[in-house]
Design a protein around this motif. Structure first.
Motif, short mmCIF file in Angstrom:
data_model
loop_
_atom_site.label_atom_id
_atom_site.label_comp_id
_atom_site.label_asym_id
_atom_site.label_seq_id
_atom_site.Cartn_x
_atom_site.Cartn_y
_atom_site.Cartn_z
N GLY A 1 0.84 -1.17 -0.06
CA GLY A 1 0.03 -0.17 -0.09
C GLY A 1 0.67 1.42 0.11
N SER A 2 2.05 1.35 -0.02
CA SER A 2 3.13 2.32 0.02
C SER A 2 3.01 3.17 -1.14
CB SER A 2 4.25 1.89 0.64
OG SER A 2 5.12 1.44 -0.47
N VAL A 3 2.58 2.58 -2.21
CA VAL A 3 2.89 3.40 -3.59
C VAL A 3 1.63 4.22 -3.84
CG1 VAL A 3 3.43 3.13 -5.99
CG2 VAL A 3 4.54 1.37 -4.42
N VAL A 4 2.14 5.23 -3.97
CA VAL A 4 0.87 6.33 -4.16
C VAL A 4 1.10 7.15 -5.63
CG1 VAL A 4 -0.39 8.28 -3.43
CG2 VAL A 4 0.62 6.63 -1.52
N SER A 5 0.30 6.89 -6.57
CA SER A 5 0.42 7.71 -7.76
C SER A 5 0.16 9.08 -7.64
CB SER A 5 0.05 6.94 -9.03
OG SER A 5 -1.43 6.92 -8.86
N ILE A 6 0.42 10.14 -8.75
CA ILE A 6 0.07 11.32 -8.31
C ILE A 6 -1.35 11.34 -9.37
CG2 ILE A 6 0.46 13.65 -8.73
CD1 ILE A 6 3.40 12.99 -8.94
N PRO A 7 -2.45 11.78 -8.75
CA PRO A 7 -3.77 11.92 -9.26
C PRO A 7 -3.71 13.00 -10.59
CG PRO A 7 -3.96 12.78 -7.31
CD PRO A 7 -2.43 12.38 -7.19
N GLY A 8 -4.71 13.03 -11.52
CA GLY A 8 -4.49 14.01 -12.43
C GLY A 8 -3.45 13.81 -13.42
N SER A 9 -3.39 14.73 -14.39
CA SER A 9 -2.26 14.74 -15.44
C SER A 9 -1.81 16.11 -15.70
CB SER A 9 -3.01 14.45 -16.78
OG SER A 9 -4.27 15.02 -17.02
N PRO A 10 -0.63 16.00 -16.39
CA PRO A 10 -0.07 17.49 -16.68
C PRO A 10 -0.98 18.35 -17.36
CG PRO A 10 1.53 15.44 -17.23
CD PRO A 10 0.01 15.12 -17.11
N PRO A 11 -0.65 19.80 -17.14
CA PRO A 11 -1.69 20.69 -17.65
C PRO A 11 -1.41 20.93 -19.09
CG PRO A 11 0.30 21.88 -16.63
CD PRO A 11 0.35 20.41 -16.25
N ASP A 12 -2.17 21.42 -19.91
CA ASP A 12 -2.10 21.94 -21.30
C ASP A 12 -0.98 22.94 -21.28
OD1 ASP A 12 -4.61 22.66 -23.67
OD2 ASP A 12 -2.57 22.56 -23.69
N LEU A 13 -0.03 22.59 -22.09
CA LEU A 13 1.15 23.60 -22.18
C LEU A 13 0.73 24.59 -23.34
CD1 LEU A 13 4.04 21.25 -22.14
CD2 LEU A 13 3.40 22.84 -20.43
N ILE A 14 -0.40 24.59 -23.99
CA ILE A 14 -0.72 25.42 -25.15
C ILE A 14 -1.60 26.77 -24.17
CG2 ILE A 14 -1.92 26.46 -26.89
CD1 ILE A 14 -1.32 23.54 -27.98
N ARG A 15 -2.24 26.40 -23.36
CA ARG A 15 -3.11 27.08 -22.62
C ARG A 15 -2.91 26.91 -21.14
NH1 ARG A 15 -6.59 27.30 -27.31
NH2 ARG A 15 -7.07 25.08 -26.86
N LEU A 16 -1.96 27.47 -20.43
CA LEU A 16 -1.77 27.41 -19.21
C LEU A 16 -2.51 28.01 -18.32
CD1 LEU A 16 2.32 27.55 -19.52
CD2 LEU A 16 1.07 25.59 -18.53
N PRO A 17 -3.01 27.33 -17.28
CA PRO A 17 -3.86 28.04 -16.16
C PRO A 17 -3.00 29.00 -15.50
CG PRO A 17 -3.37 25.61 -15.53
CD PRO A 17 -2.98 25.89 -16.67
N PRO A 18 -3.80 30.11 -15.01
CA PRO A 18 -2.85 30.95 -14.13
C PRO A 18 -2.59 30.51 -12.90
CG PRO A 18 -5.43 31.65 -13.98
CD PRO A 18 -5.11 30.44 -15.02
N GLY A 19 -1.39 30.86 -12.36
CA GLY A 19 -0.99 30.56 -11.02
C GLY A 19 -0.11 29.50 -11.44
N CYS A 20 0.14 28.57 -10.10
CA CYS A 20 1.03 27.42 -10.12
C CYS A 20 0.33 26.48 -11.01
CB CYS A 20 1.06 27.03 -8.67
SG CYS A 20 2.06 25.48 -8.58
N SER A 21 1.17 25.80 -11.53
CA SER A 21 0.81 24.85 -12.71
C SER A 21 0.41 23.44 -12.06
CB SER A 21 1.66 24.64 -13.87
OG SER A 21 2.98 24.59 -13.60
N TYR A 22 0.91 23.35 -11.05
CA TYR A 22 0.80 21.98 -10.32
C TYR A 22 -0.70 21.98 -9.26
CZ TYR A 22 1.75 17.73 -7.83
OH TYR A 22 1.96 16.43 -7.53
N TYR A 23 -1.14 23.31 -9.29
CA TYR A 23 -2.33 23.38 -8.43
C TYR A 23 -3.39 22.27 -8.35
CZ TYR A 23 -6.52 25.81 -6.48
OH TYR A 23 -7.65 26.02 -5.50
#
Lengths: 370, 342, 301
Positions: B268-290
Motif C-alpha cells: 500500500g505504500s505506492v501512491v501515484s499522483i492523481p490527475g495529469s499535466p496541464p495543457d502547455l498551450i493554454r496554461l492556467p494562471p498561477g501554479c501549474s501544479y495546483y
C-alpha cells in the motif's frame, strides 16, 4: 510508363524498403540457402513460364498462327493440307505430326541451345541473330535515358526534400508529377509535332534511324557522335518519361531518411552538412530506389516499342511492330523471350547492387552477443 | 566558475492549436565535474531542454529567450549566439549528447569505425591513426573489443553494445560536458546496471560534467550530485540528492518520491499522483501544479511561484507552501526512497 | 486506412441531410489540396464530354473532300481531319469507347487482384507462395510487348474482349499491394474476432477486411484506368487492333498515318487527341493523389 502520384511514391518507397530478393527469401522461409540460388531459380522459372506462354499463344490457341499459315499456304500455292503442313513445319521449325508434348519438349530443347528458330521473312536468318542486331540499339537508348533520368531525378528529389515546401520543391514535384503522368509516346509525338514540325527546331528527318547512312561503324568519335545524335530524341523521351518517378520517390525517401534518429545524432556529433547529406541521408534514401530502378527497367522496354516507331529508331521495338505486321511469328516469340531475359538480368543486377549497398541484407550473424 | 550557466531558457513549439511552452524560464548552473540529474514525468520538458542545450531542437521549435553560457576556463560564450559553423564545432567537442534510442543512433549502412572516423574528421582530427588509437582506447574503456566492434555494422551489435559504443564515441573529443538523455531506458535491467557502473567509472577517470535526464529516480540518485525536478516545462525544485530524497519541499517532488515502490515496502505504500499535466498551450494562471497538489491554497492561483530558498541556501523549491510540506513530511520516519539507496 | 466518412466533422453541416453532408465534407477536404480538386473537375469534365456530350451534339460523319485539313474556324474550332470531318466533333465522340474499356479493364484487374491477393494473404502457406510466384513472373514479362503480341494474335474485335486482355496484364502490381495490406490487417483484432466466430473465409475477406481497404482499392482502380488507357492508345496507335469507330487513339493512328504531321493546318487533328488523352490521364492521376491525401491522414503535411 511511370505513373506515380507523390503519395504513391511514398507508399512504394515504404513497401520497397527491402529488395525484391529479400522479400522472396522472406516468403520462402528457411527452405532456401543463399539468396543467389533463389534469384537464379526465379529467373529460370520466369523464362520457362514465358516460353510456355509463347508456345501456347503461337501453337495452341484456336485460330493459331500455325493453322493460319497452313491455310495461307494452301490458298497461295494451291497445295494439299499435308504439303502445306510440311512447309509450315519447316517454317515454324517444328514437327507438326508429333504429339503436342513432344513438340513442346523439342521447343524447350531448342531454347536451351539458344535456338529461337528462323525468321519467316528472311528464311536463312535466325531469329537470334536478328534480335542481337537490333537489341543493342534499344538497350543503348533506353539504358542511357533511364540512367540519366535516375541521376538527375535523384539530385532534384534530394534538393526538393531539403527545401521542402519551397517554390523549388513545388515546381519540381508538380513538374515531375505532370510529366510522369503523360504516356511516353505522347511526349514523343509532342516533341515531333511541336519542336520538329511546327517550330522546326529539330531536324527530325535527319534523325531517323539509329545511325546515318553511309557512316562506317566503329569506335571512332565520328560514329559515336552520330549514334548519339540519332539516339538523342529517344533518350530524351525516356529521360522525361521517368524523371518524375525518381524525383518524387527520392523526395519521399529523403524526407523519410531525414526523420531518422541517426541523422539527429549525426548533427549532434557536429558532422558537416555535406557529409550528412551524402553518407547519412543520401545513401539511406537511395536504397529503395535501386529496387524501383529494376522495376522501371522492366517497364521501359515495353514503352520503347512505340517510341522507336515514332522516331524510326531501329531497335527491337521497331522490329517487333514490323514482325507483327508481317506475321513473322518466330521473331515475335523470340522478341518476347529476349526482352524478358533483359528484364530478368536487370532485376538480378539491381538485387545484387542492393545487397551490396545495404549491409543489413545478406550478412549472417555478426558480432552480436552480450 | 560553472562550466554551464543556463539563465531563463524558454523554448516553444509551433503547433496547429498554438505555441506550446515546452520549456519555461529554466535556470541552473553546472559546475566542473558535477553531475546533475533532471527528473520529471514525460512531457515535463526534460528532453526538450536537453536537446535545446545544443540547439538541436526540431524545426518547429524556437528558443524564445534565455542564455546558455559555456565556460571551460579557456573560452566563454553564449551557445545561443554561435553561428552555424561554430555551433557545429561546439557540438560533441565541447558538449556531447548520448541519446535515448541508441538502437537507431547509428547510420545503418556504414561501419562503426567509419562513424568514429567521421566524427573525428568533422572536428579536425585529420590523422587516421590518431583517431584509430583514441577510438581503441575508448572502446577499451567501455569494455568492448575494438577488433570485433569497429568492423561491424550497427545492426550486428546488441543494444547494450551499441549504447557503450555511443558512450565511447561521445568521449572521442574529450568534451567538458556530456548530456545523457535516458541512456538506459531501452535496455534490460542487467545491461542497465552495467551501463550505470560504466558511467560512474568513466566520470571518475575523465572528469567530465554530466547532465543526466531520467524518469527513473533510483538511477538518477545513484549518479547525481544535484537534482532538478521539472514540471510542465519549469524547474520546480533544485537540491542536492540527499536533500531531494530525504527532504523534498515541492509537492510534486514529494509525489514523485511517493510514487516509487520501495524494495521492502508494503504494497500500500505506492501512491501515484492523481490527475495529469496541464495543457502547455493554454496554461492556467498561477501554479501549474495546483490541480494535483494536496497542499494547495487560494493564494496558489495568483501567480506561478518562482524558485525560493528552502531550508539551506543550496536548496530551492517553487512553492509558497513549502513549510507546510516540510511539516507534513517531518512526521514521516523515513523518506520513501531512502531505503532503496542504503 | 479509415474510410473517408470516419473523419467527417459534422458540426457545420448538421442542417443538411446526411448523405449530402458527406459529399460536402468530402469536397471540403479535397479542396485543401488543390491538386485533387483539379483532378476531380478534370475527370468529371471528361466523363461528361465522353458520355453526355454525344447525346447532345449531333454526330458529323460525312466526308467533305473540300475541307480536308481546314484551318481552325468558327464552324470547326479545331480544324478538320483528312476526310474533312470536324475534329472537335470527333473528340466529343471519341472518349466513350476508350473510357468504357478502361473502366472495364480496371474493374477486371482490380477484381483479380483483390480476390487472389486476399486469398493469398489469408490462406498463406503453399497457395500464397504459388500465387506470389505467378505474380512475380507476370511482373517480369514486359507487359506492353506481350500485350502487342496477344493483340496481334487474337485481334480482339470488341471492346469487351480488349478490356479482358488489358486486365490480364495489369493485376500483378495491385495484387502484391493488396496482399501486403491484407497481411497487415490479418493481425488486427477484428479479424481475430471474426475467425474465432468461425465465419467463413469469403465472409472475412469481403465483409471484414475489404471495407477497410476501400480507399486503397478506389485509388488503385483509378491508377489501373490510367494504365489501361496507356495500353489501349499504344496498341491502337500501332494499328494492331481492327477496331473501327472513333476514339482518340484511333484518331491518333489516322492522324499519324495520314500525314497530319506534315501540314501546318492539321496541327489540331494531332494535338486534339494527344491533349485529350494526356489531360485525362493527368486528371486521373491528380484525382488519385488528392484522394490519397483525403483517405490517409498520415500522409497529410
Amino acid at each position: 510508363m511511370a505513373t506515380i502520384t507523390p503519395a504513391q511514391g511514398e507508399l512504394q518507397v515504404r513497401t520497397l524498403q527491402r529488395s525484391p530478393l529479400s522479400q522472396v527469401r522472406g516468403h520462402l522461409g528457411g527452405l532456401w540457402g543463399r539468396p543467389i540460388t533463389q534469384a537464379i531459380a526465379k529467373a529460370f522459372l520466369t523464362i520457362f513460364v514465358t516460353s510456355t506462354i509463347t508456345f501456347v499463344l503461337i501453337r495452341l490457341m484456336p485460330g493459331s498462327p500455325v493453322e493460319i499459315k497452313i491455310d495461307e499456304l494452301m490458298q497461295q500455292s494451291q497445295i494439299s493440307y499435308a504439303e502445306a503442313a510440311a512447309q509450315a513445319s519447316g517454317l515454324f521449325d517444328i514437327n507438326l505430326n508429333a504429339p503436342i508434348q513432344d513438340q513442346y519438349l523439342e521447343y524447350l530443347g531448342n531454347l536451351v541451345h539458344g535456338n529461337l528458330g528462323n525468321s519467316f521473312l528472311s528464311r536463312g536468318t535466325t531469329v537470334m541473330s536478328i534480335i542481337l542486331s537490333v537489341l543493342p540499339w534499344t538497350l543503348f537508348a533506353v539504358g542511357t535515358g533511364l540512367l540519366l533520368s535516375f541521376v538527375v531525378g535523384i539530385a532534384l528529389g534530394l534538393v526538393a526534400a531539403y527545401r521542402r515546401n519551397s517554390l523549388l520543391d513545388h515546381t519540381v514535384s508538380t513538374g515531375g508529377s505532370i510529366i510522369s503522368s503523360i504516356p511516353g509516346y505522347l511526349i514523343a509525338l509532342l516533341i515531333v509535332l511541336i519542336f520538329g514540325i511546327q517550330l522546326r527546331w529539330i531536324p527530325i528527318t535527319q534523325m531517323r534511324g539509329a545511325f546515318s547512312p553511309g557512316i562506317t561503324p566503329g569506335f571512332s568519335p565520328a560514329f559515336i557522335g552520330d549514334i548519339l545524335f540519332h539516339a538523342s530524341l529517344p533518350i530524351t523521351v525516356f529521360f522525361l518519361t521517368h524523371i518524375g518517378l525518381w524525383i518524387l520517390s527520392m523526395r519521399s525517401a529523403t524526407l523519410a531518411a531525414l526523420e531518422e534518429d541517426h541523422v539527429t545524432v549525426a548533427r549532434a556529433r557536429g558532422l558537416t552538412d555535406f557529409r550528412i547529406t551524402t553518407a547519412y541521408v543520401g545513401r539511406n534514401a537511395v536504397l529503395p530506389l535501386v529496387s524501383q530502378f529494376a522495376i522501371a527497367a522492366g517497364a521501359v522496354v515495353g514503352g520503347a516499342v512505340i517510341i522507336e516507331q515514332i522516331f524510326v529508331y531501329q531497335g527491337v521495338g521497331l522490329r517487333l511492330v514490323a514482325s507483327v505486321n508481317q506475321r513473322d511469328y518466330p521473331l515475335m516469340q523470340g522478341i518476347i523471350l529476349m526482352t524478358t531475359v533483359c528484364v530478368i538480368i536487370a532485376n538480378l543486377v539491381a538485387d545484387l547492387l542492393y545487397s551490396k549497398l545495404d549491409p543489413r541484407i545478406g550478412r549472417a550473424g555478426g558480432a552480436t552477443g552480450k | 566558475m560553472p562550466v554551464l550557466s543556463v539563465r531563463d531558457l524558454s523554448i516553444e513549439y509551433r503547433t496547429r492549436r498554438g505555441p506550446v511552452q515546452a520549456v519555461r524560464d529554466v535556470t541552473f548552473d553546472l559546475e566542473q565535474g558535477e553531475t546533475i540529474a533532471i527528473i520529471g514525468e514525460s512531457g515535463s520538458g526534460k528532453t526538450t531542454l536537453a536537446v535545446g542545450l545544443i540547439r538541436l531542437s526540431p524545426r518547429s521549435a524556437r528558443i524564445t529567450k534565455g542564455e546558455i553560457r559555456y565556460d571551460d576556463g579557456k573560452r566563454a560564450f553564449d551557445v545561443l549566439s554561435l553561428d552555424s559553423e561554430r555551433l557545429r564545432r561546439f557540438r560533441w567537442a565541447d558538449c556531447a549528447m548520448v541519446f535515448q534510442a541508441a538502437l537507431s543512433a547509428f547510420n545503418p549502412v556504414i561501419t562503426i569505425w567509419e562513424q568514429f572516423l567521421d566524427t573525428g574528421r568533422a572536428h579536425g582530427m585529420g590523422d587516421k591513426h590518431k583517431v584509430h588509437d583514441r577510438t581503441r582506447e575508448l572502446l577499451d574503456l567501455v569494455h568492448l573489443d575494438p577488433k570485433r566492434v569497429l568492423s561491424a555494422y550497427p545492426h550486428e551489435l546488441s543494444g547494450g553494445m551499441r549504447q557503450r559504443v555511443l558512450i565511447a564515441m561521445a568521449l572521442l573529443l574529450d568534451p567538458r560536458i556530456v548530456i545523457l538523455d535516458e541512456p538506459t531506458t531501452a535496455l534490460d535491467i542487467l545491461t542497465q546496471r552495467a551501463i550505470i557502473d560504466l558511467l560512474r567509472e568513466l566520470r571518475g577517470r575523465l572528469g567530465f560534467s554530466t547532465i543526466f535526464i531520467s524518469h527513473d529516480l533510483s538511477i538518477a540518485a545513484e549518479l547525481a550530485d544535484r537534482m532538478l525536478t521539472m514540471y510542465a516545462g519549469r524547474v520546480v525544485e533544485r537540491a542536492s540528492v540527499d536533500d531531494l530524497f530525504y527532504r523534498p519541499r515541492h509537492p510534486y517532488s514529494v509525489g514523485l518520491m511517493r510514487a516509487v515502490p520501495r524494495v521492502s515496502g508494503a504494497l500500500g505504500s505506492v501512491v501515484s499522483i492523481p490527475g495529469s499535466p496541464p495543457d502547455l498551450i493554454r496554461l492556467p494562471p498561477g501554479c501549474s501544479y495546483y490541480p494535483r497538489c494536496p497542499f494547495h491554497v487560494e493564494r496558489c492561483l495568483e501567480e506561478d511561484p518562482p524558485l525560493m530558498q528552502v531550508d539551506t541556501p543550496d536548496h530551492e523549491a517553487a512553492c509558497i507552501r513549502w513549510e507546510a510540506v516540510a511539516a507534513a513530511l517531518g512526521s514521516d520516519a523515513e523518506a520513501p526512497v531512502a531505503e532503496k539507496l542504503a | 486506412m479509415t474510410a473517408a466518412t470516419g473523419l467527417v466533422d459534422r458540426r457545420d453541416v448538421s442542417r443538411i441531410p446526411a448523405r449530402l453532408a458527406g459529399v460536402v465534407e468530402f469536397l471540403r477536404m479535397m479542396s485543401r489540396k488543390p491538386v485533387g480538386l483539379i483532378g476531380l473537375i478534370g475527370v468529371l469534365f471528361f466523363l461528361f464530354l465522353a458520355y453526355v456530350a454525344p447525346l447532345i451534339v449531333p454526330l458529323q460523319d460525312q466526308v467533305d473532300v473540300t475541307a480536308i485539313y481546314a484551318k481552325p474556324s468558327w464552324t470547326h474550332p479545331l480544324g478538320t481531319d483528312f476526310q474533312g470531318r470536324d475534329v472537335v466533333n470527333q473528340i466529343v465522340f471519341g472518349g466513350g469507347d476508350i473510357i468504357t474499356t478502361a473502366i472495364l479493364a480496371a474493374l477486371f484487374s482490380t477484381l483479380i487482384a483483390i480476390t487472389f491477393g486476399s486469398i493469398a494473404a489469408t490462406v498463406g502457406g503453399r497457395l500464397d507462395q504459388i500465387i506470389l510466384a505467378i505474380t512475380d513472373v507476370a511482373l517480369t514479362i514486359p507487359q506492353l510487348i506481350l500485350l502487342i503480341v496477344i493483340a496481334a494474335i487474337f485481334r480482339p474485335s470488341s471492346f469487351f474482349a480488349l478490356a479482358v486482355i488489358l486486365a490480364l496484364l495489369q493485376w500483378p502490381a495491385l495484387l502484391r499491394q493488396i496482399r501486403a495490406q491484407v497481411l497487415s490487417l490479418k493481425e488486427r483484432d477484428f479479424v481475430e474476432a471474426a475467425r474465432s466466430l468461425d465465419l467463413g473465409l469469403l465472409h472475412i475477406i469481403f465483409r471484414e477486411m475489404l471495407p477497410n481497404m476501400r480507399s486503397y482499392i478506389v485509388i488503385h482502380f483509378i491508377i489501373a484506368m490510367t494504365l489501361a488507357i496507356y495500353a489501349q492508345a499504344a496498341i491502337m496507335f500501332l494499328g494492331l487492333v481492327p477496331l473501327s469507330g472513333k476514339n482518340w487513339a484511333i484518331m491518333l493512328y489516322f492522324a499519324y498515318n495520314q500525314g497530319a504531321l506534315f501540314f501546318k493546318d492539321s496541327f489540331f487533328y494531332l494535338m486534339g487527341p494527344i491533349m485529350a488523352i494526356a489531360l485525362f490521364q493527368l486528371s486521373l492521376v491528380w484525382l488519385a493523389s488528392g484522394l490519397e491525401d483525403v483517405f490517409n491522414p498520415r500522409l497529410r503535411n
